[in-house]
Design a protein around this motif. Structure first.
Motif, PDB file in Angstrom:
ATOM      1  N   ALA A  56     -18.877  -6.426  20.057  1.00  0.00           N
ATOM      2  CA  ALA A  56     -18.920  -5.621  21.265  1.00  0.00           C
ATOM      3  C   ALA A  56     -19.864  -4.443  21.071  1.00  0.00           C
ATOM      4  O   ALA A  56     -19.863  -3.793  20.011  1.00  0.00           O
ATOM      5  CB  ALA A  56     -17.522  -5.114  21.620  1.00  0.00           C
ATOM      6  N   TYR A  57     -20.666  -4.156  22.098  1.00  0.00           N
ATOM      7  CA  TYR A  57     -21.626  -3.049  22.048  1.00  0.00           C
ATOM      8  C   TYR A  57     -21.612  -2.302  23.365  1.00  0.00           C
ATOM      9  O   TYR A  57     -21.349  -2.893  24.422  1.00  0.00           O
ATOM     10  CB  TYR A  57     -23.047  -3.570  21.789  1.00  0.00           C
ATOM     11  N   ASP A  58     -21.926  -0.995  23.303  1.00  0.00           N
ATOM     12  CA  ASP A  58     -22.124  -0.244  24.544  1.00  0.00           C
ATOM     13  C   ASP A  58     -23.605   0.042  24.778  1.00  0.00           C
ATOM     14  O   ASP A  58     -23.963   0.797  25.669  1.00  0.00           O
ATOM     15  CB  ASP A  58     -21.310   1.047  24.564  1.00  0.00           C
ATOM     16  N   ASP A  59     -24.466  -0.601  23.997  1.00  0.00           N
ATOM     17  CA  ASP A  59     -25.918  -0.496  24.141  1.00  0.00           C
ATOM     18  C   ASP A  59     -26.504  -1.895  23.999  1.00  0.00           C
ATOM     19  O   ASP A  59     -26.385  -2.510  22.931  1.00  0.00           O
ATOM     20  CB  ASP A  59     -26.495   0.439  23.077  1.00  0.00           C
ATOM     21  N   HIS A  60     -27.115  -2.407  25.057  1.00  0.00           N
ATOM     22  CA  HIS A  60     -27.626  -3.780  25.009  1.00  0.00           C
ATOM     23  C   HIS A  60     -28.708  -3.963  23.955  1.00  0.00           C
ATOM     24  O   HIS A  60     -28.922  -5.069  23.455  1.00  0.00           O
ATOM     25  CB  HIS A  60     -28.152  -4.200  26.384  1.00  0.00           C
ATOM     26  N   ARG A  61     -29.386  -2.882  23.582  1.00  0.00           N
ATOM     27  CA  ARG A  61     -30.446  -2.997  22.580  1.00  0.00           C
ATOM     28  C   ARG A  61     -29.874  -3.357  21.219  1.00  0.00           C
ATOM     29  O   ARG A  61     -30.540  -4.037  20.426  1.00  0.00           O
ATOM     30  CB  ARG A  61     -31.250  -1.694  22.519  1.00  0.00           C
ATOM     31  N   LYS A  62     -28.659  -2.920  20.935  1.00  0.00           N
ATOM     32  CA  LYS A  62     -28.004  -3.309  19.685  1.00  0.00           C
ATOM     33  C   LYS A  62     -27.677  -4.803  19.696  1.00  0.00           C
ATOM     34  O   LYS A  62     -27.846  -5.499  18.693  1.00  0.00           O
ATOM     35  CB  LYS A  62     -26.726  -2.496  19.488  1.00  0.00           C
ATOM     36  N   LEU A  63     -27.217  -5.288  20.833  1.00  0.00           N
ATOM     37  CA  LEU A  63     -26.929  -6.724  20.958  1.00  0.00           C
ATOM     38  C   LEU A  63     -28.199  -7.536  20.724  1.00  0.00           C
ATOM     39  O   LEU A  63     -28.163  -8.593  20.081  1.00  0.00           O
ATOM     40  CB  LEU A  63     -26.337  -6.997  22.339  1.00  0.00           C
ATOM     41  N   LEU A  64     -29.322  -7.050  21.230  1.00  0.00           N
ATOM     42  CA  LEU A  64     -30.579  -7.791  21.128  1.00  0.00           C
ATOM     43  C   LEU A  64     -31.142  -7.834  19.709  1.00  0.00           C
ATOM     44  O   LEU A  64     -32.071  -8.597  19.439  1.00  0.00           O
ATOM     45  CB  LEU A  64     -31.613  -7.194  22.085  1.00  0.00           C
ATOM     46  N   GLU A  65     -30.572  -7.040  18.817  1.00  0.00           N
ATOM     47  CA  GLU A  65     -30.989  -7.103  17.414  1.00  0.00           C
ATOM     48  C   GLU A  65     -30.396  -8.313  16.698  1.00  0.00           C
ATOM     49  O   GLU A  65     -30.843  -8.676  15.603  1.00  0.00           O
ATOM     50  CB  GLU A  65     -30.572  -5.819  16.687  1.00  0.00           C
ATOM     51  N   LEU A  66     -29.398  -8.947  17.314  1.00  0.00           N
ATOM     52  CA  LEU A  66     -28.746 -10.105  16.706  1.00  0.00           C
ATOM     53  C   LEU A  66     -29.621 -11.347  16.817  1.00  0.00           C
ATOM     54  O   LEU A  66     -30.547 -11.423  17.631  1.00  0.00           O
ATOM     55  CB  LEU A  66     -27.401 -10.371  17.392  1.00  0.00           C
ATOM     56  N   ASP A  67     -29.295 -12.334  15.999  1.00  0.00           N
ATOM     57  CA  ASP A  67     -29.973 -13.639  16.044  1.00  0.00           C
ATOM     58  C   ASP A  67     -29.356 -14.460  17.173  1.00  0.00           C
ATOM     59  O   ASP A  67     -28.344 -15.141  16.975  1.00  0.00           O
ATOM     60  CB  ASP A  67     -29.822 -14.346  14.697  1.00  0.00           C
ATOM     61  N   LEU A  68     -29.944 -14.360  18.354  1.00  0.00           N
ATOM     62  CA  LEU A  68     -29.424 -15.041  19.537  1.00  0.00           C
ATOM     63  C   LEU A  68     -30.463 -16.013  20.074  1.00  0.00           C
ATOM     64  O   LEU A  68     -31.653 -15.752  20.021  1.00  0.00           O
ATOM     65  CB  LEU A  68     -29.077 -14.027  20.636  1.00  0.00           C
ATOM     66  N   ASP A  69     -29.973 -17.120  20.668  1.00  0.00           N
ATOM     67  CA  ASP A  69     -30.877 -18.061  21.328  1.00  0.00           C
ATOM     68  C   ASP A  69     -31.157 -17.644  22.767  1.00  0.00           C
ATOM     69  O   ASP A  69     -32.220 -17.947  23.307  1.00  0.00           O
ATOM     70  CB  ASP A  69     -30.281 -19.463  21.300  1.00  0.00           C
ATOM     71  N   GLY A  70     -30.201 -16.999  23.384  1.00  0.00           N
ATOM     72  CA  GLY A  70     -30.374 -16.598  24.770  1.00  0.00           C
ATOM     73  C   GLY A  70     -29.365 -15.561  25.187  1.00  0.00           C
ATOM     74  O   GLY A  70     -28.368 -15.326  24.491  1.00  0.00           O
ATOM     75  N   VAL A  71     -29.627 -14.929  26.331  1.00  0.00           N
ATOM     76  CA  VAL A  71     -28.699 -13.946  26.888  1.00  0.00           C
ATOM     77  C   VAL A  71     -28.520 -14.193  28.377  1.00  0.00           C
ATOM     78  O   VAL A  71     -29.441 -14.641  29.064  1.00  0.00           O
ATOM     79  CB  VAL A  71     -29.185 -12.494  26.671  1.00  0.00           C
ATOM     80  N   SER A  72     -27.324 -13.898  28.862  1.00  0.00           N
ATOM     81  CA  SER A  72     -27.066 -13.835  30.299  1.00  0.00           C
ATOM     82  C   SER A  72     -27.031 -12.375  30.692  1.00  0.00           C
ATOM     83  O   SER A  72     -26.281 -11.588  30.098  1.00  0.00           O
ATOM     84  CB  SER A  72     -25.728 -14.490  30.640  1.00  0.00           C
ATOM     85  N   ILE A  73     -27.851 -11.991  31.669  1.00  0.00           N
ATOM     86  CA  ILE A  73     -27.881 -10.619  32.143  1.00  0.00           C
ATOM     87  C   ILE A  73     -27.075 -10.538  33.433  1.00  0.00           C
ATOM     88  O   ILE A  73     -27.451 -11.101  34.457  1.00  0.00           O
ATOM     89  CB  ILE A  73     -29.328 -10.142  32.335  1.00  0.00           C
TER      90      ILE A  73
END
Length: 361
Positions: A56-73
């Motif tokens: 869980a994050y309160d800043d989307h930029r922290k989430l984007l530092e993860l190794d992810l294939d995709g995101v739902s906005i």
């Protein structure tokens, strides 16, 4: 062994739950993180949807530092632009909820960023996955109507005004036009092959939303609840568009495609005060044409199906990510939808016709 797809969710409002539900129906998808600017909301969302060890994050930029294939906005409209730009620049494939953005300039930059980074910008218009929408597009594109010169589209709810973030200009950017009008525009424009808008003359009002007799949050209502526009396209086509969250009328009429050889009358599916807009399926299709000099009406049988359209759009996005395919509903198509919305808002404010300019991509 099938590759597992790792997904992050940005924004944990109501629509995010629909995304999570669809992702959880795909057994090769893991939701590994959720971000929301409101402290504690991401944790609550993870617990509600039983997402296990998702971060869980309160800043989307922290989430984007993860190794992810995709995101739902799934953020409020005004945050679509920055979160999409950040996600694309972080190397993520993007599933973006509608409307695409608040302004045309934002939408253009979002598409340009997707092109520059080589990452996917997919915009979520689930009605495109209805077989009857495909049938309608096939009918129009087949040439049976001749040259289509006029389209009338839109929708209206007798009562169907949302509240909360939907009625705040600083979060939603616009009201009925962006919320449900974007569906009407996509239904018509996708059917027509996405013509390029060149001018818009429009009117908007909010007589119902700002009246406490009709809306409990009237004192906080800042957006339009009604809009109407005449849109001209570069191929000579003219569109009459109208949309309403509330009105003293049962309907704003069917969608019509008028051609030199035939015309189509199309009604939306659904009943009740929140129906009457193009966020779902097709109710009926009728062709009007002449046979041997006689005026003839031919009902076009619609396709019976049990598809969950929201699931279909999420599955198609995930499979495109997995298989390295282009975006199923690419941003460069929806930027023309956003151009019309932007033109309507500018024209209504200026009280005159405005020009629309979209750069080539």
């Amino acid at each position: 062994m099938e590759k597992r797809i790792k997904i992050g969710i940005i924004g944990s409002g109501g629509i995010a739950g629909a995304h999570v539900k669809a992702y959880k129906e795909l057994d090769y998808v893991d939701i590994v993180a959720v971000a929301d600017v409101v402290p504690g909301r991401a944790e609550q969302f993870i617990a509600k949807w039983e997402l296990g060890f998702a971060a869980a994050y309160d800043d989307h930029r922290k989430l984007l530092e993860l190794d992810l294939d995709g995101v739902s906005i799934c953020t409020p409209n005004v945050a679509h632009y920055q979160t999409t730009i950040d996600a694309l620049n972080a190397g993520k494939q993007v599933m973006l909820e509608k409307p695409m953005s608040v302004t045309l300039e934002q939408a253009v930059e979002m598409v340009q960023t997707a092109k520059k980074t080589g990452n996917m910008l997919n915009v979520g218009f689930q009605p495109r996955y209805d077989p009857n929408m495909a049938l309608l597009k096939d009918l129009v594109q087949s040439g049976q109507l001749g040259d289509v010169y006029y389209v009338e589209t839109g929708g209206g709810r007798r009562r169907g005004m949302p509240g909360g973030t939907f009625i705040r200009e600083d979060l939603a950017g616009a009201g009925a036009i962006a919320d449900i009008g974007c569906y009407s525009l996509d239904m018509a424009m996708n059917t027509l092959g996405n013509p390029k808008p060149v001018t818009v003359s429009a009117y908007t009002s909010n007589h119902f939303g700002t009246n406490r007799k009709y809306h409990p949050e009237a004192d906080r209502f800042q957006v339009e609840d009604f809009g109407a526009a005449l849109v001209r396209f570069d191929n000579g086509l003219v569109m009459n568009f109208k949309i309403s969250w509330a009105m003293h009328m049962d309907t704003l009429g069917a969608t019509m495609f008028l051609g030199t050889d035939a015309g189509l009358k199309v009604t939306p599916a659904g009943k009740g005060p929140w129906s009457g807009v193009w966020d779902g399926s097709v109710g009926s299709i009728t062709m009007f044409h002449d046979i041997a000099g006689h005026h003839t009406e031919s009902p076009i049988p619609t396709v019976e199906h049990k598809k969950n359209l929201f699931h279909e759009k999420v599955r198609d996005f995930v499979e495109a990510v997995r298989d390295g395919r282009p975006a199923p509903i690419p941003g460069e198509q929806i930027v023309r939808n956003q151009a019309v919305i932007d033109g309507i808002l500018r024209s209504a404010k200026a009280k005159r016709e405005v020009e629309v300019f979209i750069p080539e991509f």
